[in-house]
Write an enzyme that holds these catalytic residues in place. Structure first.
Site, PDB file in Angstrom:
ATOM      1  CE1 TYR A 130      -3.996   2.124  -0.331  1.00  0.00           C
ATOM      2  CE2 TYR A 130      -2.884   3.040   1.916  1.00  0.00           C
ATOM      3  CZ  TYR A 130      -3.580   3.255   1.135  1.00  0.00           C
ATOM      4  OH  TYR A 130      -5.298   4.263   0.940  1.00  0.00           O
TER       5      TYR A 130
ATOM      6  CE  LYS B 100      -7.935   3.160   2.767  1.00  0.00           C
ATOM      7  NZ  LYS B 100      -6.940   4.572   2.795  1.00  0.00           N
TER       8      LYS B 100
END
EC number: 4.1.1.101
Length: 564
Positions: free
Chosen positions: A114, A187
């Site tokens: 991420y 996410k």
């Protein structure tokens, strides 16, 4: 020959796992389905049953052996970008292996899969494109395809969580069109890794409304719509149709909005938040985790939140969302709204915001001041001048303007408060307002610091300062877990407040140098605590629809664990 009970049970297990939509999956079909594939971990019995004999090397590995082998392979990669691309190959072929590995190395992997590494893959998404990763791509030019797209993307899966972006305001890098689908994928990885949301129940989605980034419009490899962004009624009608369709197809859906532009984000959230279970991480998530850090700072310093003066540096979606969340807590603690607003100041590209400016967003306007109240109003385009004038005790940066929290600004903050709160939250690293090390040294160890990116510990005057990251991943996975486990019909301000309070208590804040936010390595523990607090508050408010009435049990039982 009669089958024994164990064999019959095994066959039923296989049938449940590999009989999909009236069709039995076999052989290469199973190996090409990341939700079903076990790779070399298929047993000899499974290989016989599922038509896999001869399609895999003979040795049967355990999940643990696969993970150790994959982890060693990853460490042969020379950069975080190469590591992420390799891990995405595992993600695309075997979800269980990917999430087992992720769960074993959450702190190490999070900045790889991420933020901040994902910024590189978003910028190069079209060039690097190999696999759509079970994402859904909605084209604003074809609203008639919304239902078909959602059905195709879901397949036989029951979707409980969608992360949707239109990619106008990605991280600190702006408008990236269809490339931004990667933010939805990333996410959802964190949702699963941190809170145990079943990856088979989630759907990453991008709404391609066009892009205003000229380099994309001119890029022959760009995979999105090559026209400027659609605005206004046509845009909002598309959003309406998407929400209505998704809610109808997936009746237990929790809808997460991600990285929408400042002109649309609050409008969308405000429209739907009283109608459906929905959440905007940039507006609400950042506010919750930052508030948790402020709470801890107040506890350590023995100060009251209602005595603080708050300066927001960067009045975009995140900055205004954080300020609004902190302001609401001041009101909960006893101030009137009028009294609370007097304690808040906002600086954006124009400088200190005044109510006579004609380019204020609806979210900025409540924080704007009267120009006539400041004799030096013309000088309040400079951050240092603002800090000296309004004397904040809390300074939160969401500006994406690097190195703007200078030594002089930090020293001025220390004149306003014995223990000032200074949170440079912009990311990625190259856009941070300051480093934790500089703030600790310039404040002589007095400032409470949290950053928007992972930060190393800081050694100063014999004290080891552990720097907490105002990482939304401390909040949104647990928040989602609590919402899904309780089947809450809405996400309320009270549930959000419960989540912010739940962040505290994980680490000993009385220890010198203790972080004001838990380090990411505690994210599983934090997520469980947040989820339980949210689920209990939903039940208390009469919004929990789950059959299970014990919310702690509901949260525990809802969690998915990566195992074969």
């Amino acid at each position: 020959m009669l089958l024994n009970k164990a064999s019959m049970a095994m066959k039923r297990h296989f049938a449940d796992d590999y009989f999909i939509g009236g069709i039995t999956m076999r052989g290469h079909q199973i190996l090409n389905d990341p939700f079903k594939n076990k790779g070399t971990a298929f047993t000899q019995e499974e290989r016989q049953e599922l038509g896999l004999v001869g399609l895999l090397p003979p040795y049967v590995q355990t999940l643990e052996e696969q993970a150790a082998q994959t982890y060693a392979h990853m460490h042969q990669k020379g950069s975080d970008l190469e590591k992420r691309l390799f891990l995405m190959e595992i993600f695309n072929t075997n979800r269980t292996l990917f999430y087992y590995l992720f769960s074993q190395h959450l702190e190490e992997f999070n900045p790889i899969v991420y933020d901040p590494t994902i910024a590189d893959t978003i910028e190069n998404y079209s060039e690097l494109f190999v696999d759509p990763q079970y994402a859904a791509y909605l084209d604003i030019n074809h609203p008639e395809n919304i239902e078909t797209t959602l059905k195709n993307a879901a397949g036989d899966r029951e979707i409980r969580l969608i992360v949707v972006t239109d990619a106008e305001g990605i991280l600190g890098i702006g408008d990236w069109g269809t490339n931004g689908v990667d933010i939805s994928v990333g996410k959802l990885m964190v949702y699963t890794g941190a809170a145990g949301i079943d990856p088979a129940s989630v759907l990453p989605l991008v709404i391609d409304a066009g892009t205003n980034r000229q380099s994309l419009l001119e890029d022959p490899n760009y995979l999105g719509n090559r026209h400027e962004r659609v605005r206004g009624d046509r845009y909002y009608a598309f959003i309406d149709q998407f929400v209505e369709t998704a809610e109808r197809l997936f009746p237990k859906l929790y809808l997460h909005w991600e990285d929408f532009g400042r002109g649309n984000a609050a409008n969308i959230l405000n429209k739907y938040k009283t109608q459906i279970p929905t959440f905007n991480d940039d507006i609400q998530g950042t506010g919750i985790v930052t508030l948790g850090g402020v709470f801890a700072s107040m506890d350590i310093a023995g100060e009251k939140l209602t005595d603080q003066v708050y300066l927001c540096y960067g009045g975009g979606t995140a900055g205004a969302g954080i300020a609004s969340r902190v302001l609401r807590e001041m009101v909960v603690d006893g101030l009137s709204e009028e009294e609370a607003y007097k304690r808040f100041f906002m600086v954006d590209k124009q400088g200190l915001l005044f109510d006579d400016m004609d380019d204020l967003t609806p979210e900025q306007r409540p924080f704007a001041k009267k120009r006539s109240d400041f004799a030096n109003a013309d000088k309040l385009t400079d951050l240092l001048e603002v800090v000296k004038t309004v004397k904040p005790t809390i300074l939160v940066g969401t500006s994406t303007q690097p190195n703007t929290f200078t030594k002089e600004v930090v020293e001025a903050m220390c004149e306003n408060a014995e223990r000032p709160v200074i949170f440079p939250l912009s990311n990625p690293t190259k856009l941070a307002e300051a480093t934790a090390k500089d703030i600790i040294e310039w404040s002589n160890g007095k400032a409470f610091v949290a950053t928007g990116i992972p930060s190393d510990d800081v050694e100063f005057n014999g004290v080891n300062y552990v720097i907490g990251q105002a990482n939304n991943a401390l909040i949104y996975p647990g928040l989602g877990l609590g919402m899904l486990a309780s089947e809450a019909s809405l996400l309320t301000d009270e549930m959000i407040g419960a989540a912010a309070h739940a962040v505290n208590g994980i680490v000993d804040i009385t220890k010198p140098g203790a972080p004001v936010l838990p380090p990411f390595k505690y994210v599983n523990e934090v997520s469980l605590k947040v989820a339980t607090a949210v689920a209990k508050k939903a039940q208390e408010q009469g919004l929990a629809r789950a059959a299970e009435q014990d919310m702690e049990k509901a949260v525990r039982e809802f969690r998915w664990t990566p195992k074969y």
